[in-house]
Design a protein around this motif. Structure first.
Motif, PDB file in Angstrom:
ATOM      1  N   SER A 132       0.911  -1.411   0.065  1.00 27.89           N
ATOM      2  CA  SER A 132      -0.047   0.116   0.147  1.00 27.89           C
ATOM      3  C   SER A 132       0.877   1.423  -0.184  1.00 27.89           C
ATOM      4  O   SER A 132       1.965   1.341   0.552  1.00 27.89           O
ATOM      5  CB  SER A 132      -0.902  -0.040   1.210  1.00 27.89           C
ATOM      6  N   ARG A 133       0.182   2.323  -0.374  1.00 33.71           N
ATOM      7  CA  ARG A 133       0.865   3.502  -0.593  1.00 33.71           C
ATOM      8  C   ARG A 133       0.897   4.090   0.983  1.00 33.71           C
ATOM      9  O   ARG A 133       2.124   4.726   1.211  1.00 33.71           O
ATOM     10  CB  ARG A 133       0.096   4.351  -1.413  1.00 33.71           C
ATOM     11  N   ASP A 134       0.113   3.622   1.756  1.00 29.26           N
ATOM     12  CA  ASP A 134       0.057   4.329   3.207  1.00 29.26           C
ATOM     13  C   ASP A 134       1.324   3.641   3.852  1.00 29.26           C
ATOM     14  O   ASP A 134       1.794   4.061   4.638  1.00 29.26           O
ATOM     15  CB  ASP A 134      -1.257   3.928   3.959  1.00 29.26           C
ATOM     16  N   LEU A 135       1.631   2.405   3.488  1.00 28.08           N
ATOM     17  CA  LEU A 135       2.729   1.940   4.212  1.00 28.08           C
ATOM     18  C   LEU A 135       4.066   2.290   3.937  1.00 28.08           C
ATOM     19  O   LEU A 135       4.681   2.830   4.684  1.00 28.08           O
ATOM     20  CB  LEU A 135       2.630   0.191   3.995  1.00 28.08           C
ATOM     21  N   ILE A 136       4.077   2.643   2.534  1.00 24.57           N
ATOM     22  CA  ILE A 136       5.275   3.318   1.852  1.00 24.57           C
ATOM     23  C   ILE A 136       5.231   4.520   2.621  1.00 24.57           C
ATOM     24  O   ILE A 136       6.455   5.114   2.927  1.00 24.57           O
ATOM     25  CB  ILE A 136       5.293   3.347   0.348  1.00 24.57           C
ATOM     26  N   GLY A 137       4.337   5.522   2.678  1.00 26.70           N
ATOM     27  CA  GLY A 137       4.396   6.709   3.118  1.00 26.70           C
ATOM     28  C   GLY A 137       4.574   6.722   4.639  1.00 26.70           C
ATOM     29  O   GLY A 137       5.120   7.943   4.970  1.00 26.70           O
ATOM     30  N   ARG A 138       4.256   5.915   5.302  1.00 30.12           N
ATOM     31  CA  ARG A 138       4.587   5.842   6.883  1.00 30.12           C
ATOM     32  C   ARG A 138       5.919   5.618   6.904  1.00 30.12           C
ATOM     33  O   ARG A 138       6.713   6.407   7.888  1.00 30.12           O
ATOM     34  CB  ARG A 138       3.845   4.828   7.661  1.00 30.12           C
ATOM     35  N   MET A 139       6.704   4.706   6.208  1.00 31.82           N
ATOM     36  CA  MET A 139       8.080   4.690   6.374  1.00 31.82           C
ATOM     37  C   MET A 139       8.815   5.995   5.796  1.00 31.82           C
ATOM     38  O   MET A 139       9.807   6.210   6.474  1.00 31.82           O
ATOM     39  CB  MET A 139       8.581   3.494   5.642  1.00 31.82           C
ATOM     40  N   HIS A 140       8.291   6.578   4.647  1.00 32.48           N
ATOM     41  CA  HIS A 140       8.871   7.659   4.474  1.00 32.48           C
ATOM     42  C   HIS A 140       8.710   8.693   5.370  1.00 32.48           C
ATOM     43  O   HIS A 140       9.840   9.612   5.421  1.00 32.48           O
ATOM     44  CB  HIS A 140       8.176   8.243   2.900  1.00 32.48           C
ATOM     45  N   ASP A 141       7.502   9.064   5.891  1.00 35.10           N
ATOM     46  CA  ASP A 141       7.500   9.843   7.019  1.00 35.10           C
ATOM     47  C   ASP A 141       8.448   9.670   8.279  1.00 35.10           C
ATOM     48  O   ASP A 141       8.832  10.881   8.729  1.00 35.10           O
ATOM     49  CB  ASP A 141       5.982  10.086   7.666  1.00 35.10           C
ATOM     50  N   GLN A 142       8.661   8.372   8.426  1.00 33.27           N
ATOM     51  CA  GLN A 142       9.513   8.149   9.441  1.00 33.27           C
ATOM     52  C   GLN A 142      11.008   8.210   9.237  1.00 33.27           C
ATOM     53  O   GLN A 142      11.925   8.127   9.949  1.00 33.27           O
ATOM     54  CB  GLN A 142       9.473   6.908   9.947  1.00 33.27           C
ATOM     55  N   GLY A 143      11.193   8.761   7.752  1.00 34.57           N
ATOM     56  CA  GLY A 143      12.437   8.972   7.519  1.00 34.57           C
ATOM     57  C   GLY A 143      13.313   7.732   7.021  1.00 34.57           C
ATOM     58  O   GLY A 143      14.546   7.983   7.048  1.00 34.57           O
ATOM     59  N   LEU A 144      12.754   6.587   7.038  1.00 33.70           N
ATOM     60  CA  LEU A 144      13.443   5.330   6.985  1.00 33.70           C
ATOM     61  C   LEU A 144      13.957   5.168   5.442  1.00 33.70           C
ATOM     62  O   LEU A 144      14.797   4.298   5.005  1.00 33.70           O
ATOM     63  CB  LEU A 144      12.649   4.174   7.334  1.00 33.70           C
ATOM     64  N   ILE A 145      12.944   5.572   4.508  1.00 35.31           N
ATOM     65  CA  ILE A 145      12.975   5.589   3.109  1.00 35.31           C
ATOM     66  C   ILE A 145      12.994   6.812   2.463  1.00 35.31           C
ATOM     67  O   ILE A 145      12.351   7.736   2.874  1.00 35.31           O
ATOM     68  CB  ILE A 145      12.036   4.360   2.638  1.00 35.31           C
ATOM     69  N   SER A 146      13.397   6.857   0.978  1.00 32.56           N
ATOM     70  CA  SER A 146      13.257   8.006   0.086  1.00 32.56           C
ATOM     71  C   SER A 146      13.040   7.521  -0.940  1.00 32.56           C
ATOM     72  O   SER A 146      13.265   6.512  -1.302  1.00 32.56           O
ATOM     73  CB  SER A 146      14.530   8.879   0.426  1.00 32.56           C
ATOM     74  N   THR A 147      12.341   8.522  -1.792  1.00 34.12           N
ATOM     75  CA  THR A 147      12.365   8.297  -3.203  1.00 34.12           C
ATOM     76  C   THR A 147      13.603   8.142  -3.924  1.00 34.12           C
ATOM     77  O   THR A 147      14.583   9.156  -3.683  1.00 34.12           O
ATOM     78  CB  THR A 147      11.381   9.090  -3.973  1.00 34.12           C
ATOM     79  N   GLY A 148      13.978   7.128  -4.765  1.00 34.40           N
ATOM     80  CA  GLY A 148      15.144   7.202  -5.398  1.00 34.40           C
ATOM     81  C   GLY A 148      14.876   7.471  -7.126  1.00 34.40           C
ATOM     82  O   GLY A 148      13.836   8.227  -7.308  1.00 34.40           O
ATOM     83  N   PRO A 149      15.739   6.976  -7.835  1.00 34.89           N
ATOM     84  CA  PRO A 149      15.373   7.377  -9.264  1.00 34.89           C
ATOM     85  C   PRO A 149      14.303   6.800  -9.827  1.00 34.89           C
ATOM     86  O   PRO A 149      13.928   5.805  -9.336  1.00 34.89           O
ATOM     87  CB  PRO A 149      16.962   6.803 -10.008  1.00 34.89           C
ATOM     88  N   ARG A 150      13.768   7.239 -10.861  1.00 35.93           N
ATOM     89  CA  ARG A 150      12.616   6.721 -11.512  1.00 35.93           C
ATOM     90  C   ARG A 150      13.211   5.586 -12.342  1.00 35.93           C
ATOM     91  O   ARG A 150      14.062   5.465 -12.890  1.00 35.93           O
ATOM     92  CB  ARG A 150      12.208   7.743 -12.802  1.00 35.93           C
ATOM     93  N   ALA A 151      12.342   4.478 -12.222  1.00 35.65           N
ATOM     94  CA  ALA A 151      12.632   3.294 -12.777  1.00 35.65           C
ATOM     95  C   ALA A 151      12.458   3.327 -14.345  1.00 35.65           C
ATOM     96  O   ALA A 151      11.719   4.062 -14.913  1.00 35.65           O
ATOM     97  CB  ALA A 151      11.672   2.180 -12.362  1.00 35.65           C
ATOM     98  N   PRO A 152      13.598   2.768 -15.008  1.00 32.95           N
ATOM     99  CA  PRO A 152      13.628   2.948 -16.664  1.00 32.95           C
ATOM    100  C   PRO A 152      12.385   1.907 -17.240  1.00 32.95           C
ATOM    101  O   PRO A 152      12.999   1.100 -18.010  1.00 32.95           O
ATOM    102  CB  PRO A 152      15.215   2.450 -16.822  1.00 32.95           C
ATOM    103  N   GLN A 153      11.189   2.019 -16.830  1.00 33.58           N
ATOM    104  CA  GLN A 153      10.362   1.391 -17.611  1.00 33.58           C
ATOM    105  C   GLN A 153       9.094   2.190 -17.994  1.00 33.58           C
ATOM    106  O   GLN A 153       8.951   3.508 -17.458  1.00 33.58           O
ATOM    107  CB  GLN A 153       9.774   0.089 -16.644  1.00 33.58           C
ATOM    108  N   ARG A 154       7.995   1.663 -18.432  1.00 30.01           N
ATOM    109  CA  ARG A 154       6.772   2.310 -18.841  1.00 30.01           C
ATOM    110  C   ARG A 154       6.213   3.190 -17.607  1.00 30.01           C
ATOM    111  O   ARG A 154       6.069   2.498 -16.378  1.00 30.01           O
ATOM    112  CB  ARG A 154       5.663   1.340 -19.518  1.00 30.01           C
ATOM    113  N   GLY A 155       6.007   4.315 -17.834  1.00 33.70           N
ATOM    114  CA  GLY A 155       5.401   5.047 -16.935  1.00 33.70           C
ATOM    115  C   GLY A 155       6.468   5.914 -15.651  1.00 33.70           C
ATOM    116  O   GLY A 155       6.040   6.488 -14.892  1.00 33.70           O
ATOM    117  N   ALA A 156       7.639   5.096 -15.913  1.00 34.42           N
ATOM    118  CA  ALA A 156       8.745   5.617 -14.906  1.00 34.42           C
ATOM    119  C   ALA A 156       8.310   5.832 -13.590  1.00 34.42           C
ATOM    120  O   ALA A 156       8.251   6.925 -13.178  1.00 34.42           O
ATOM    121  CB  ALA A 156       9.330   7.055 -15.478  1.00 34.42           C
ATOM    122  N   PRO A 157       7.718   4.805 -12.822  1.00 29.50           N
ATOM    123  CA  PRO A 157       7.501   4.684 -11.330  1.00 29.50           C
ATOM    124  C   PRO A 157       8.607   4.996 -10.625  1.00 29.50           C
ATOM    125  O   PRO A 157       9.982   4.718 -11.005  1.00 29.50           O
ATOM    126  CB  PRO A 157       6.967   3.297 -11.478  1.00 29.50           C
TER     127      PRO A 157
END
Length: 192
Positions: A132-157
């Motif tokens: 879930s985006r919520d789980l990713i968001g909680r870890m991001h809010d706690q500063g444990l993860i960050s966004t990395g480079p966009r993936a080189p695939q369709r939609g560049a997630p």
């Protein structure tokens, strides 16, 4: 007016000079919320003085005390010894300092650490279900993860990577300090 820091302390005898440098390092580590690099610690001691030897002497002085010097991320921190964690949480308001991660959240965090940069689809491949985006968001809010480079695939997630706070929270100097995945499997702690 900027105050001048006498780094060399030439007016002091050698033993008193060494002691003052140790106390300066202790003060910097005590006051800092983040790991302090060797280069930053070198700014408070004499030129050519071994920060590593000062840290070793300071660590030896802390033996038997409730706190210790630990290497974390790209520097050093002053930490309470783990055995006193329960006492601290019982008596003090530590706020967000204690990570309250459920088993699955910890597994997702470990997957990110071992496979970074990784997309949510990559995590889905590992766990066999959407993360879930919520789980990713909680870890991001706690500063444990960050966004990395966009993936080189369709939609560049977006991809996700761990942070220095992750390293600090888990007492790791770098990602190379993560347990070997084969050792985890052998110990029955990992299915993949």
């Amino acid at each position: 007016m900027t105050e001048h820091l006498d780094r060399e302390l030439e007016s002091l005898p050698p033993e008193a000079r060494w002691r003052e440098w140790m106390l300066r390092i202790e003060a910097v580590l005590f006051a800092s919320a983040a790991p302090v690099s060797r280069e930053d610690l070198a700014r408070v001691v004499g030129q050519g003085v071994s920060v590593d030897l000062l840290l070793e002497d300071l660590a030896a002085e802390f033996e038997g005390r409730a706190f210790e010097i630990k290497q974390a991320a790209k520097g050093w921190v002053l930490r309470t010894r783990p055995r006193y964690g329960v006492a601290i949480r019982a008596a003090a308001d530590v706020g967000q300092a204690h990570l309250d991660l459920k088993e699955f959240e910890l597994a997702v965090l470990a997957a990110i650490a071992y496979h970074q940069p990784i997309t949510r689809d990559g995590l889905k491949d590992i766990f066999g279900k959407d993360i879930s985006r919520d789980l990713i968001g909680r870890m991001h809010d706690q500063g444990l993860i960050s966004t990395g480079p966009r993936a080189p695939q369709r939609g560049a997630p977006y991809t996700f990577v761990t942070t220095e706070k992750f390293l600090t929270a888990f007492d790791l100097e770098s990602l190379q300090d993560l347990p070997d995945p084969e050792q985890l499997q052998d110990a029955g702690l990992s299915g993949r």
